[in-house]
Enzyme design. Sequence first.
Site, PDB file in Angstrom:
ATOM      1  N   GLN A  85       0.841  -1.195   0.000  1.00 30.38           N
ATOM      2  CA  GLN A  85       0.000   0.000   0.000  1.00 30.38           C
ATOM      3  C   GLN A  85       0.875   1.243   0.000  1.00 30.38           C
ATOM      4  O   GLN A  85       1.778   1.384   0.836  1.00 30.38           O
ATOM      5  CB  GLN A  85      -0.937   0.076   1.209  1.00 30.38           C
ATOM      6  CG  GLN A  85      -1.911   1.260   1.044  1.00 30.38           C
ATOM      7  CD  GLN A  85      -2.746   1.553   2.266  1.00 30.38           C
ATOM      8  OE1 GLN A  85      -2.223   1.957   3.296  1.00 30.38           O
ATOM      9  NE2 GLN A  85      -4.057   1.373   2.155  1.00 30.38           N
ATOM     10  N   CYS A 125      -6.538   7.069   5.554  1.00 27.99           N
ATOM     11  CA  CYS A 125      -5.950   7.302   6.874  1.00 27.99           C
ATOM     12  C   CYS A 125      -6.551   8.571   7.500  1.00 27.99           C
ATOM     13  O   CYS A 125      -6.502   9.648   6.898  1.00 27.99           O
ATOM     14  CB  CYS A 125      -4.438   7.450   6.766  1.00 27.99           C
ATOM     15  SG  CYS A 125      -3.645   7.731   8.369  1.00 27.99           S
ATOM     16  N   LYS A 165      -8.221   2.578  -1.447  1.00 31.96           N
ATOM     17  CA  LYS A 165      -8.898   2.464  -0.156  1.00 31.96           C
ATOM     18  C   LYS A 165      -9.267   3.857   0.326  1.00 31.96           C
ATOM     19  O   LYS A 165      -8.412   4.753   0.360  1.00 31.96           O
ATOM     20  CB  LYS A 165      -8.025   1.762   0.874  1.00 31.96           C
ATOM     21  CG  LYS A 165      -8.733   1.444   2.191  1.00 31.96           C
ATOM     22  CD  LYS A 165      -7.855   0.581   3.096  1.00 31.96           C
ATOM     23  CE  LYS A 165      -8.645   0.067   4.295  1.00 31.96           C
ATOM     24  NZ  LYS A 165      -8.904   1.123   5.280  1.00 31.96           N
ATOM     25  N   HIS A 195     -14.034   2.019   3.823  1.00 25.07           N
ATOM     26  CA  HIS A 195     -14.185   1.952   5.275  1.00 25.07           C
ATOM     27  C   HIS A 195     -15.419   2.775   5.618  1.00 25.07           C
ATOM     28  O   HIS A 195     -15.461   3.972   5.321  1.00 25.07           O
ATOM     29  CB  HIS A 195     -12.937   2.513   5.960  1.00 25.07           C
ATOM     30  CG  HIS A 195     -12.970   2.399   7.459  1.00 25.07           C
ATOM     31  ND1 HIS A 195     -11.830   2.246   8.209  1.00 25.07           N
ATOM     32  CD2 HIS A 195     -13.991   2.408   8.347  1.00 25.07           C
ATOM     33  CE1 HIS A 195     -12.144   2.160   9.489  1.00 25.07           C
ATOM     34  NE2 HIS A 195     -13.465   2.273   9.591  1.00 25.07           N
ATOM     35  N   ASP A 229     -15.573  -3.190  11.245  1.00 29.74           N
ATOM     36  CA  ASP A 229     -16.285  -4.041  12.212  1.00 29.74           C
ATOM     37  C   ASP A 229     -16.385  -5.494  11.795  1.00 29.74           C
ATOM     38  O   ASP A 229     -17.405  -6.152  12.033  1.00 29.74           O
ATOM     39  CB  ASP A 229     -17.683  -3.478  12.499  1.00 29.74           C
ATOM     40  CG  ASP A 229     -17.639  -2.117  13.184  1.00 29.74           C
ATOM     41  OD1 ASP A 229     -16.568  -1.757  13.712  1.00 29.74           O
ATOM     42  OD2 ASP A 229     -18.665  -1.410  13.180  1.00 29.74           O
TER      43      ASP A 229
END
Length: 394
Positions: A85, A125, A165, A195, A229
Amino acid sequence: MSAAIAPAPAATAAPLELGGLTVWPPVVLAPMAGVTNAPFRTLCRRNGGGLYVSEMVGARGLVEGNHTSQWKASFAPGESPRSIQLYTIDPDDAAAATRLLVEQGAPDGQGGLAPVDHLDLNFGCPAPKVTRHGGGSALPWRTDLYAAIVAATVAAAGEVPVTVKTRKGIDDDHLTYLEAGRIAADLGVAAITLHGRTTEERYGPPADWRAIARLVEAVPDLPVLGNGDIWEAADALRMVAETGCAGVVVGRGCLGRPWLFRDLQAAFEGRAVPSPPELGEVCDLLVEHAELLVAGLGPDQGIREFRKHPGWYLQGFPVGGELRRALNQVGSVDELRERLAPLERTVPFDETVRRRPRGHTDRPRRPHLPAGWLDSRTSGAPLPPQAAAVVSGG
């Protein structure tokens, strides 16, 4: 391992297709800074199939030959597929780092270099040291810069699949994920991971799986991977069923529990999910993890890197606060063995803590952004050098 505790439903997911790379089960290890290095990936890969991604590597540091960046990008001997990544805020850095990884490769754990099989771009991030410079989950707000970085990476990667991502957006009033998905699809990425939280939400509230489902609908020709989760195998099956995502990305759920990937493999194949290991097996994993880190980083730095892990591994076992504190300060692998030796190896895992969070538990807080960042959707002036250097290892 002890006997199975519950049957899993019959497998319904298909293999994850990323360009010419086929991944089964459709499970990806989420890049986690300071965690998903080659030693940790070695322990996870032993338990099941999937795609195991490196920790976040700064593109500029990699191109500059920074030692820390090279360690973060290094592979274990025989690791395959090899996945990195990249973090970047500059299209030129993205292209240069990509060419280096595709054409020359990264350290292969055997004294040579090996080319990568997959590249992921970090736009997720939420750390203030990253977003305050416009990087990470803040960057997709500037759509032209985001598109330029994705396009440069895809072009430089050639046949190597590139994925993205991201998070839902900066906050509920500044969502970016649907637009980011459409741009990524148009530019030829192999998949996008969402996410299900915003930058503002950090890791606090439950992940929004409905947003994952909306992204699946918005980019029907692009595989969408769901993140957030996945604490046990049943969560992965439920996410796929509820959202229609092509696979799951597992982050904090595997901290201290590399055997989660064994459970995920079983669940996706419709087999019974085994019960957790007993304390003795977990102690053996702790020692091996420490040995691998020391072998890669040396006795001092390796054992320092190890100290974050014992608390995660031992969650669910009654080992006492005194031992936990001692392990957080352990000075060598020999000392680790000595402190673990008196423990009763047959103590079972406490199922009541299976879903207790590990790793980041940050509550929502206002994102740190560059001045005027939300005033425009275009990049304007170049981001400062600190934005590239913040995770370069320099």
